[in-house]
Design a protein around this motif. Structure first.
Motif, PDB file in Angstrom:
ATOM      1  N   UNK A 183      22.772  17.259  21.525  1.00 17.43           N
ATOM      2  CA  UNK A 183      23.227  17.757  20.428  1.00 17.43           C
ATOM      3  C   UNK A 183      24.441  17.890  20.405  1.00 17.43           C
ATOM      4  N   UNK A 184      25.315  17.034  20.656  1.00 17.08           N
ATOM      5  CA  UNK A 184      26.940  17.086  21.012  1.00 17.08           C
ATOM      6  C   UNK A 184      27.663  17.722  19.799  1.00 17.08           C
ATOM      7  N   UNK A 185      27.221  17.475  18.568  1.00 21.67           N
ATOM      8  CA  UNK A 185      28.104  17.809  17.326  1.00 21.67           C
ATOM      9  C   UNK A 185      27.899  19.432  17.234  1.00 21.67           C
ATOM     10  N   UNK A 186      26.471  19.879  17.557  1.00 20.50           N
ATOM     11  CA  UNK A 186      26.422  21.279  17.568  1.00 20.50           C
ATOM     12  C   UNK A 186      27.198  21.947  18.425  1.00 20.50           C
ATOM     13  N   UNK A 187      26.868  21.501  19.701  1.00 21.53           N
ATOM     14  CA  UNK A 187      27.661  22.015  20.917  1.00 21.53           C
ATOM     15  C   UNK A 187      29.121  22.092  20.483  1.00 21.53           C
ATOM     16  N   UNK A 188      29.896  21.295  20.192  1.00 17.08           N
ATOM     17  CA  UNK A 188      31.047  21.060  19.834  1.00 17.08           C
ATOM     18  C   UNK A 188      31.390  22.235  18.751  1.00 17.08           C
ATOM     19  N   UNK A 189      30.603  22.393  17.797  1.00 15.52           N
ATOM     20  CA  UNK A 189      30.949  23.416  16.859  1.00 15.52           C
ATOM     21  C   UNK A 189      30.951  24.932  17.557  1.00 15.52           C
ATOM     22  N   UNK A 190      29.966  24.880  18.478  1.00 15.44           N
ATOM     23  CA  UNK A 190      29.744  26.191  19.201  1.00 15.44           C
ATOM     24  C   UNK A 190      30.974  26.666  19.929  1.00 15.44           C
ATOM     25  N   UNK A 191      31.440  25.691  20.638  1.00 10.92           N
ATOM     26  CA  UNK A 191      32.434  25.926  21.505  1.00 10.92           C
ATOM     27  C   UNK A 191      33.639  26.120  20.739  1.00 10.92           C
ATOM     28  N   UNK A 192      34.189  25.585  19.524  1.00 10.51           N
ATOM     29  CA  UNK A 192      35.093  25.699  18.569  1.00 10.51           C
ATOM     30  C   UNK A 192      35.118  27.008  18.046  1.00 10.51           C
ATOM     31  N   UNK A 193      33.809  27.662  17.858  1.00  8.41           N
ATOM     32  CA  UNK A 193      33.783  29.277  17.501  1.00  8.41           C
ATOM     33  C   UNK A 193      34.371  29.959  18.458  1.00  8.41           C
ATOM     34  N   UNK A 194      34.252  29.789  19.760  1.00 13.54           N
ATOM     35  CA  UNK A 194      34.823  30.730  20.683  1.00 13.54           C
ATOM     36  C   UNK A 194      36.240  30.596  20.602  1.00 13.54           C
ATOM     37  N   UNK A 204      37.615  31.895  27.580  1.00 15.31           N
ATOM     38  CA  UNK A 204      38.226  30.927  26.533  1.00 15.31           C
ATOM     39  C   UNK A 204      38.619  29.632  27.719  1.00 15.31           C
ATOM     40  N   UNK A 205      39.132  29.884  28.689  1.00 14.17           N
ATOM     41  CA  UNK A 205      39.371  28.730  29.724  1.00 14.17           C
ATOM     42  C   UNK A 205      38.190  27.864  29.804  1.00 14.17           C
ATOM     43  N   UNK A 206      36.975  28.455  29.966  1.00 12.28           N
ATOM     44  CA  UNK A 206      35.473  27.667  30.129  1.00 12.28           C
ATOM     45  C   UNK A 206      35.317  26.916  29.038  1.00 12.28           C
ATOM     46  N   UNK A 207      35.393  27.438  27.754  1.00 14.94           N
ATOM     47  CA  UNK A 207      35.125  27.113  26.741  1.00 14.94           C
ATOM     48  C   UNK A 207      35.891  25.644  26.215  1.00 14.94           C
ATOM     49  N   UNK A 208      37.226  25.692  26.876  1.00 20.65           N
ATOM     50  CA  UNK A 208      38.220  24.376  26.687  1.00 20.65           C
ATOM     51  C   UNK A 208      37.655  23.661  27.554  1.00 20.65           C
ATOM     52  N   UNK A 209      37.197  23.867  28.719  1.00 13.63           N
ATOM     53  CA  UNK A 209      36.502  22.705  29.743  1.00 13.63           C
ATOM     54  C   UNK A 209      35.461  21.945  29.089  1.00 13.63           C
ATOM     55  N   UNK A 210      34.649  22.791  28.676  1.00 14.60           N
ATOM     56  CA  UNK A 210      33.156  22.315  28.084  1.00 14.60           C
ATOM     57  C   UNK A 210      33.525  21.491  26.920  1.00 14.60           C
ATOM     58  N   UNK A 211      34.390  21.900  26.145  1.00 11.62           N
ATOM     59  CA  UNK A 211      35.146  21.187  24.887  1.00 11.62           C
ATOM     60  C   UNK A 211      35.420  19.755  25.302  1.00 11.62           C
ATOM     61  N   UNK A 212      36.347  19.745  26.141  1.00 13.39           N
ATOM     62  CA  UNK A 212      36.800  18.649  26.904  1.00 13.39           C
ATOM     63  C   UNK A 212      35.563  17.681  27.071  1.00 13.39           C
ATOM     64  N   UNK A 213      34.716  18.067  28.056  1.00  9.45           N
ATOM     65  CA  UNK A 213      33.362  17.399  28.468  1.00  9.45           C
ATOM     66  C   UNK A 213      32.712  16.841  27.377  1.00  9.45           C
ATOM     67  N   UNK A 214      32.518  17.566  26.197  1.00  9.42           N
ATOM     68  CA  UNK A 214      31.934  17.264  25.095  1.00  9.42           C
ATOM     69  C   UNK A 214      32.464  15.995  24.380  1.00  9.42           C
ATOM     70  N   UNK A 215      33.694  16.206  24.374  1.00 11.85           N
ATOM     71  CA  UNK A 215      34.576  15.166  23.700  1.00 11.85           C
ATOM     72  C   UNK A 215      34.454  13.706  24.411  1.00 11.85           C
ATOM     73  N   UNK A 216      34.547  13.906  25.732  1.00  6.37           N
ATOM     74  CA  UNK A 216      34.468  12.820  26.554  1.00  6.37           C
ATOM     75  C   UNK A 216      33.063  12.239  26.605  1.00  6.37           C
TER      76      UNK A 216
END
Length: 626
Positions: A183-194, A204-216
């Motif tokens: 559920x990548x769109x929901x995951x991305x929405x949750x990370x952006x909330x942080x 924040x640093x970890x959220x940014x890494x996970x956002x990059x992984x989700x987008x990839x």
């Protein structure tokens, strides 16, 4: 405020205050502070002091804290035992915390079902004031079981609680579980909330890494193993920022913290008997052909200890490793001597100098008592003229200006003045070791004995071919350390064949063409070392500088040298192959057994061949030989 040292200091003041009637509480709090500092053994000691105080009326708290300390040490079974003791205490008023801690221990043990069971017990405990933490931990357990839907439920329950201090950690874990469910769109929405909220708990640093992984992942790109490992691990349950964590690990709040240099400088060094330690395996750059723990072709150098002073000779490849493996310490080094500018004789000279510099800097700020105890005041460096062209020529506080083995009177007088601080005199002499090192030196060390007024003479050929002046320079030695290198094929022929080969082109399989005088061109070789021993007849000969390029001939060479010397002199001169691990006591000339470390007369010594190809020889007493 996480100022643990200040907290400890004030609790200590409380304990020292006359009339203070609740020391158990102070003991327990000091234990908590030490646990937060990461010193869990000391924390346990203080909690135990609290339990030993008859007036301490909340033992359940100390039981729980001891469990936390054992859990931090990785002893989760013992931790659970202490948490259960806390639960058994009828006066313990926060049992929910103990249940949650037991859950953490089972989760660390990989028993996720038992962990979930105890987290639920914590949540069901009346009065438990941090249910959000238990919900969050339960979510981690479900996530590690692969039950990501259940994990998301628990993380969201954690977010619903009013006393949840780990909001962003829960959101990160929700985004990870959503990612695993595809559920990548929901995951991305949750990370952006942080990322759209202020930093509150260092995630924040970890959220940014996970956002990059989700987008990839949305673009069809798989994350690296390292990225996936960081992303998958449950977010930490702390409000510390990465900078705060680093400051805590660096111990900036600790007074008098020590770095590795400080720890090394103040390490206790045992008393050591006078003698010679061989820290050298083989010669030349052949030692660079292997590496790691399986390397048998170690280089190195030598170390002399005399009347409390230490002298390093020719610190080549691997010297510092061999030095520390022998449990020697740089505080024991008072002089460094280098005979010539070849890497197998001076490669670690700069490393030795750098470490001495770092230790000296820290030594200068010690109090006078400790400066005397851990003396690294100044080290004498005397090097050959060729090495001096590439080594530092600055007048550094930790060693002064490096001195040179030179025939110039001014130079010689300068380092002789420095040598007055040491119980020895060095008589150096020029040797013949090839045109690339025109200033190569040999040495004759007069080790002074103030008790009986006699000198113990230690001769060192360095690397040289045989030439007649050597017999005068190295006459009357108590111990002669002679370098042989690999013998040429011609040297091992009988006399008639040997004479026929001199000066001729080498044939097929021949190793080296001998000059017309019959001796090797740049090393003593087999015949040169025999000639030197016959001419000087020292009390003992140590044969070194073996070459590992073709075969291990150490024991065979020495047997042949002994036989030839006996034939020509009629004297059974002790001649030993020296190698890594060889230790000779001086002036007794006893050898330390490499197995039991007892001293043995050299005549009783048994030399065992290497257990592995090109490995160290063993020098054994009769008892260890079996």
């Amino acid at each position: 405020m996480a100022q643990w040292d200040e907290a400890i200091a004030y609790h200590q003041k409380a304990l020292a205050t006359p009339g203070f009637d609740t020391p158990g509480y102070a003991y327990n709090n000091i234990g908590i502070a030490y646990g937060a500092k990461g010193d869990h053994d000391t924390a346990i000691e203080w909690h135990q002091k609290a339990l030993a105080d008859p007036s301490y009326d909340t033992p359940g708290s100390a039981y729980n804290n001891i469990g936390v300390a054992y859990g931090a040490k990785g002893d989760h079974d013992t931790a659970i035992e202490w948490f259960q003791k806390a639960l058994a205490d009828p006066s313990y008023d926060t049992p929910g915390r103990a249940y949650n801690n037991i859950g953490n221990s089972y989760q660390a043990k990989g028993d996720f079902d038992r962990a979930i069971e105890f987290y639920q017990k914590a949540i069901d405990t009346p009065g438990y004031d941090t249910p959000g933490i238990a919900y969050h931990n339960m979510g981690n357990a479900h996530g590690r079981k692969g039950e990501h839907d259940r994990a998301i439920e628990r993380y969201r329950k954690a977010l619903e609680t009013l006393r949840n201090p780990i909001r962003h950690a829960a959101l990160i874990n929700i985004s990870n579980s959503l990612r695993h469910l595809g559920r990548l769109d929901e995951a991305l929405e949750t990370v952006n909330q942080i990322l759209n909220e202020p930093e509150i708990d260092g995630n924040h640093w970890r959220a940014a890494l996970i956002k990059q992984i989700i987008e990839e992942a949305k673009a069809g790109v798989q994350p690296s193993v390292a990225e996936e490992a960081v992303a998958k691990a449950p977010a930490r349950e702390t409000a510390e920022t990465p900078e705060q964590i680093m400051l805590r690990k660096l111990g900036l709040q600790e007074k008098g913290r020590k770095d590795k240099y400080d720890e090394y400088l103040t390490k206790e060094v045992p008393a050591r008997m006078d003698g010679f330690t061989c820290l050298r395996g083989w010669s030349s750059a052949v030692t660079l052909l292997e590496g790691g723990d399986d390397c048998h072709w170690t280089g190195g150098g030598y170390f002399l200890k005399w009347h409390g002073k230490g002298i390093v000779i020719d610190p080549g490849f691997d010297f510092m490793d061999n030095f520390h493996d022998a449990k020697l310490h740089l505080k024991e080094v008072d002089a460094v001597l280098v005979s010539h500018n070849h890497s197998d004789h001076n490669y670690d000279l700069s490393s030795l100098d750098d470490l001495r510099y770092e230790l000296h800097r820290r030594w200068k700020v010690l109090n006078p008592k400790d400066r005397k105890k851990h003396d690294v005041s100044r080290c004498l460096f005397v090097i050959d003229e060729d090495t001096s062209k590439t080594f530092r020529d600055d007048n550094a506080d930790h060693r002064g200006l490096p001195m040179k083995f030179s025939e110039a009177d001014a130079q010689r007088e300068r380092w002789l003045e420095r040598l007055n601080e040491l119980p020895l005199t060095i008589e150096h002499f020029k040797v013949q070791h090839g045109s690339d090192v025109p200033h190569a030196m040999g040495m004759r060390l007069r080790l002074h004995d103030g008790k009986n007024g006699t000198d113990f003479i230690f001769g060192y050929t360095g690397d040289t071919r045989w030439h007649p002046p050597l017999k005068d320079e190295l006459a009357n030695c108590d111990v002669l350390l002679a370098h042989i290198s690999m013998p040429s094929d011609e040297e091992l022929l009988d006399d008639s064949e040997y004479s026929a080969r001199l000066g001729k082109e080498k044939g097929a399989g021949g190793f080296e063409v001998l000059p017309s005088d019959g001796f090797k061109a740049t090393h003593l070789g087999y015949r040169g070392i025999i000639e030197l021993i016959v001419a000087t007849q020292p009390k003992m000969v140590l044969v070194g500088e073996f070459w590992a390029g073709l075969a291990d001939l150490r024991v065979d060479l020495v047997k042949g040298i002994r036989r030839k010397v006996l034939e020509r002199t009629g004297k059974d001169i002790p001649i030993l192959p020296t190698g890594l691990g060889f230790r000779l006591l001086m002036p007794s000339l006893e050898v330390l057994c490499t197995s039991c470390e007892r001293s043995v007369p050299h005549g009783d010594l048994k030399i065992a061949p290497a257990a592995n190809p090109f490995g160290p020889l063993s020098y054994l007493c009769p008892g260890c030989l079996g």
